[in-house]
Design an enzyme around this catalytic site. Structure first.
Site, PDB file in Angstrom:
ATOM      1  N   CYS A 143     -17.203  30.103 -29.078  1.00  0.00           N
ATOM      2  CA  CYS A 143     -17.092  31.378 -29.798  1.00  0.00           C
ATOM      3  C   CYS A 143     -17.788  31.281 -31.163  1.00  0.00           C
ATOM      4  O   CYS A 143     -19.006  31.177 -31.206  1.00  0.00           O
ATOM      5  CB  CYS A 143     -15.628  31.775 -29.914  1.00  0.00           C
ATOM      6  SG  CYS A 143     -15.389  33.497 -30.346  1.00  0.00           S
TER       7      CYS A 143
ATOM      8  N   GLU B 284     -10.178  26.531 -24.093  1.00  0.00           N
ATOM      9  CA  GLU B 284      -8.922  25.941 -24.594  1.00  0.00           C
ATOM     10  C   GLU B 284      -7.730  26.875 -24.417  1.00  0.00           C
ATOM     11  O   GLU B 284      -6.586  26.446 -24.463  1.00  0.00           O
ATOM     12  CB  GLU B 284      -9.087  25.537 -26.072  1.00  0.00           C
ATOM     13  CG  GLU B 284      -9.026  26.666 -27.097  1.00  0.00           C
ATOM     14  CD  GLU B 284     -10.338  27.440 -27.241  1.00  0.00           C
ATOM     15  OE1 GLU B 284     -11.266  27.218 -26.427  1.00  0.00           O
ATOM     16  OE2 GLU B 284     -10.430  28.289 -28.157  1.00  0.00           O
TER      17      GLU B 284
ATOM     18  N   HIS C 284     -13.281  31.162 -24.223  1.00  0.00           N
ATOM     19  CA  HIS C 284     -12.424  30.109 -24.780  1.00  0.00           C
ATOM     20  C   HIS C 284     -11.776  29.268 -23.685  1.00  0.00           C
ATOM     21  O   HIS C 284     -10.709  29.650 -23.178  1.00  0.00           O
ATOM     22  CB  HIS C 284     -11.309  30.758 -25.611  1.00  0.00           C
ATOM     23  CG  HIS C 284     -11.784  31.360 -26.887  1.00  0.00           C
ATOM     24  ND1 HIS C 284     -11.839  30.653 -28.061  1.00  0.00           N
ATOM     25  CD2 HIS C 284     -12.223  32.610 -27.185  1.00  0.00           C
ATOM     26  CE1 HIS C 284     -12.292  31.435 -29.029  1.00  0.00           C
ATOM     27  NE2 HIS C 284     -12.541  32.628 -28.516  1.00  0.00           N
TER      28      HIS C 284
END
Lengths: 224, 79
Positions: free
Chosen positions: A85, A203, A201
């Site tokens: 990002c 994560e 993302h």
């Protein structure tokens, strides 16, 4: 495996990345942007967020920070670098990855879970099957990837496009392009394939309790 | 010396903000309006009187930080 997460004023995904890395037994260290030395690392992560409040252009100020000079040196030596990002925007601004990330075509901040088609022929995605469809979260205002059409063709030929926005069947076209990105690009690699920049993302998708575990494949690919 | 730097998106880069402003002004009745490109403006003060040196320094600022040359053009004016 040793990893380092760089922290800027305005980073807000740094701890999420650290949690994901620790889950996979990475020995992780957090490094402040003003530091001038990096610990020995096999992987450096530039996390998401809004470094320096997105002043001037997203990632432009962070790209000139002290620690980034060291990250660039490590990248040139072949260390694995992952930018997620805002981290992708920073890598673009350093010139480590080519192209530019413009404002989303619809001028809106997009926060959505989207399907992505994976090209697994690289160090970051090898635990996925080729053309696997995964679902990750995107949350950005400037994710509209722009470059020359020659560069897109080059990246296609060299398999440097790691992720493309798609539907759940793997169709890649304008209907499934959330931000106006060229060729539905969501993540790209450099020519040596040791640097990956991506808007989604991974994560945020590492625990079934939260949503799914589709992001785990990326971290486990790096690990092995 | 004071310098003005104007940064705009290159012609072939889509400028959605400019488009929205254009359409709004057209809807407000500005019928002769045909195009708008939105950009950024910097006023820079430099303690140097030699125009050549100032232009060179500001040019380097634009190239190194102020503009992203992949998507933006810049224009330097001494004011």
């Amino acid at each position: 495996m040793r990893s380092t997460v760089i922290v800027f004023p305005g980073s807000n995904c740094d701890r999420d990345i650290a949690v994901a890395l620790k889950k996979l037994q990475f020995k992780n260290e957090m490094v402040w942007h003003k530091d001038s030395e990096l610990p020995k690392s096999d992987l450096i992560v530039i996390p998401g967020g809004f470094s320096y409040g997105d002043y001037l252009r997203s990632g432009a100020i962070a790209a000139k920070s002290t620690i980034l000079k060291e990250v660039i040196k490590s990248a040139e030596r072949g260390c694995l670098i992952l930018g997620v990002c805002n981290g992708f925007q920073i890598l673009i601004e350093t010139g480590l990855l080519k192209g530019a990330l413009l404002r989303n075509k619809n001028l809106k901040f997009i926060n959505d879970d989207v399907y992505l088609k994976v090209n697994n022929k690289n160090r970051f995605c090898k635990k996925y099957s080729n053309n696997q469809i995964i679902k990750l979260n995107i949350a950005h205002n400037e994710g509209n990837y722009f470059t020359s059409s020659d560069h897109v063709k080059n990246m296609q030929d060299q398999e440097l496009i790691a992720f493309q926005y798609s539907n759940n069947k793997g169709d890649v076209n304008e209907d499934y392009n959330p931000n106006g990105s060229m060729a539905n690009i969501a993540g790209i690699l450099n020519e040596k394939k040791n640097i990956l920049g991506m808007m989604p993302h991974p994560e945020r998708m590492t625990d079934k309790l939260i949503v799914n575990e589709d992001g785990l494949g990326l971290f486990s690919s790096i690990l092995n | 010396m004071k310098v003005a730097v104007t940064i705009t998106l290159k012609k072939d880069v889509l400028d959605p903000q400019g488009k929205v402003v254009l359409h709004t002004l057209q809807n407000m009745g500005m019928k002769t309006l045909s195009n708008i490109r939105q950009g950024k403006y910097f006023e820079i003060e430099i303690e140097e009187t030699n125009q050549e040196i100032v232009k060179k320094d500001v040019d380097s600022m634009c190239k190194k930080l102020l503009a992203n040359l992949i998507i933006e053009d810049y224009k330097i004016d001494i004011i």
